[in-house]
Design an enzyme around this catalytic site. Sequence first.
Site, PDB file in Angstrom:
ATOM      1  N   HIS A   1       1.010  -1.233  -0.057  1.00 62.34           N
ATOM      2  CA  HIS A   1      -0.272  -0.212   0.141  1.00 62.34           C
ATOM      3  C   HIS A   1       0.580   1.720  -0.404  1.00 62.34           C
ATOM      4  O   HIS A   1       0.062   1.804  -0.662  1.00 62.34           O
ATOM      5  CB  HIS A   1      -1.042  -0.475   0.937  1.00 62.34           C
TER       6      HIS A   1
ATOM      7  N   ASP B   1      -4.788  -7.798  -5.992  1.00 70.02           N
ATOM      8  CA  ASP B   1      -4.390  -6.962  -4.385  1.00 70.02           C
ATOM      9  C   ASP B   1      -3.610  -5.524  -4.912  1.00 70.02           C
ATOM     10  O   ASP B   1      -3.221  -6.114  -6.051  1.00 70.02           O
ATOM     11  CB  ASP B   1      -4.116  -7.351  -3.236  1.00 70.02           C
TER      12      ASP B   1
END
Length: 255
Positions: A82, A137
């Site tokens: 992230h 993801d």
Amino acid sequence: MADVEVARDGAVQTITLNRPEKMNAFTRTVHAELQDALKQARDPEVRAVVITGAGRAFCAGQDLTEFGESGDIGATLRATYHPNVLAVRALEKPVIAAVNGACAGAGLSFACACDIRIASDAAFFVPGFVGIGLIPDAGGTYFVHRLLGASRAFEWMSSNRRLTAAEAHAWGLVSEVVEADALPARAAELAAFYAALPTRAIGMTKRLFDHADTASLEEQLDMEAQLQAVAAQGDDFKEGVAAFLEKRDPKFTGR
């Protein structure tokens, strides 16, 4: 030898994922070094960034020998992928993925987080996740959905179909395909082109397009007005107008 190499050529920074024997798969070490490289890219003297891979792969995704060692996959994603995906989007300058070979799984997600993708004719693209019983993801669902549209993105990501570079170009996943040997030179040429443009305006344009994904028309118009007021105060706007009136090529400084 570093797992992520950083080189500078004038205003262009090149970041190379450098685990060719592992097809440049992500590990915690790669993420940490990539995070540092992206911090270096914030330097105002850097006006374009190229991300590529060493050897025969751009990035094969997560190194599965390390995946899940922490026991909390969600926490691992938040701590590793992230920050780097967000760092690419936060850079107010163009980020070019030069996809030199295999681009799979989280490597595909990361390439799609970049602003521009060009590919070698030896490159190929594989979602990867569903093949091992996982979901996309690292922003894969966000970026691929926006690049291809919901229906095609779902069909591709759920089927695990391998796309050639030519197919990726036909779909709009990459903007151009060049011969493998020519990719580094073409990436450098494209980065130099963008580095010579008004960097603040490019960066604010990037911010506007990211904002447009969820904004109403009124919100987008307001943000355009705000950022245009900022752009109009910059040296590059003054230079651009002067060059237009004087019928010459502008010399932008990125300010």
